[in-house]
Design an enzyme around this catalytic site. Structure first.
Site, PDB file in Angstrom:
ATOM      1  CG  ASP A  12      -1.576   1.194   1.579  1.00  0.00           C
ATOM      2  OD1 ASP A  12      -2.353   1.634   0.730  1.00  0.00           O
ATOM      3  OD2 ASP A  12      -1.350   1.758   2.673  1.00  0.00           O
ATOM      4  CG  ASP A  14      -1.673   7.704   0.654  1.00  0.00           C
ATOM      5  OD1 ASP A  14      -1.699   8.923   0.840  1.00  0.00           O
ATOM      6  OD2 ASP A  14      -1.703   7.183  -0.480  1.00  0.00           O
ATOM      7  CG  ASP A 171      -1.972   2.118   6.608  1.00  0.00           C
ATOM      8  OD1 ASP A 171      -2.237   1.866   5.412  1.00  0.00           O
ATOM      9  OD2 ASP A 171      -2.172   3.221   7.132  1.00  0.00           O
TER      10      ASP A 171
END
Ligand SMILES: O=C(O)COP(=O)(O)O
Length: 220
Positions: A12, A14, A171
């Site tokens: 991922d 960001d 996250d």
């Protein structure tokens, strides 16, 4: 946990590779200022930074971010963000070294983000190790985005690998959902934008890391 070294790792963007919260927060600040509304702090904005413009605008505007206003507010936010999505953004500590190590160990890597292509392509040239990735799939590359597994399948294909030869590191809950649905081993990046309201224990990631370089310890 010791695992077999994967052939590929997908990340991922960001909250996992890049700490983009300060630039996103800056855009929110500008839009709140225009509307003469109270500002939110960077500390308040960080936990929702993985949820894109909608998450940040809901935080700042509350019920004023609604069906009537959301298109205009989103356009205003994105126009500020597009003007400078990188000045306050940096790698999370250890990411650069992690990517160097992955290269050295012949582990391929790529990016699967829900960030629209326009902003991803504006950011990556400022982070040459990311710009060199062979696989980059953005939120609007396909007509579905995470938590759908299709973007992860496409990234694996871009690396020339089967999905089950890749791990997915992210996250947010939708990252773990997408990785599980794609049949990848999932790694929760606990150092990212996980908020106090989140319940990561329920997301059923296969494993988690507290800092980026800990990924390497999973297979050594
Ligand atoms: O910008 C977004 O919507 C979130 O981006 P991410 O998928 O890289 O966390």
């Amino acid at each position: 946990m010791t695992l077999r070294r994967p052939r590929g790792v997908l990340f991922d963007l960001d909250g996992t590779l890049l700490d983009t919260a300060a630039d996103l927060h800056h855009a929110l600040t500008q839009v709140l200022n225009t509307h003469r509304l109270p500002l939110v702090s960077l500390e308040q904005a960080r936990p929702v930074a993985s949820h894109g413009s909608a998450g940040l605008l809901s935080l700042g505007f509350g019920s004023k971010f609604n069906a009537d206003t959301q298109a205009d507010l989103r356009a205003a936010f994105l126009s500020v963000y597009a003007a400078d999505p990188y000045s306050r953004t940096q790698y999370f500590d250890g990411i650069s070294e992690l990517l160097t190590q992955l290269d050295a160990q012949d582990v391929q890597y790529g990016i699967v983000t829900n960030k629209p292509t326009q902003f991803t392509q504006a950011l990556l040239p400022h982070f040459p190790q990311l710009a060199a990735c062979r696989a980059v799939v953005c939120g609007d590359t396909l007509d579905v985005a995470k938590p759908h597994p299709a973007p992860l399948y496409l990234a694996a294909e871009q690396l020339g690998l089967e999905p089950n030869e890749c791990w997915y590191v992210g996250d947010a809950e939708r990252d773990i959902q997408a990785g599980r649905a794609a049949g990848m081993l999932t790694v929760l990046a606990h150092y990212g934008y996980v908020s106090e309201q989140d319940t990561p224990a329920l997301w059923q990631a296969d494993t988690e890391i507290q800092y980026p370089l800990q990924l390497l310890d999973l297979w050594t």
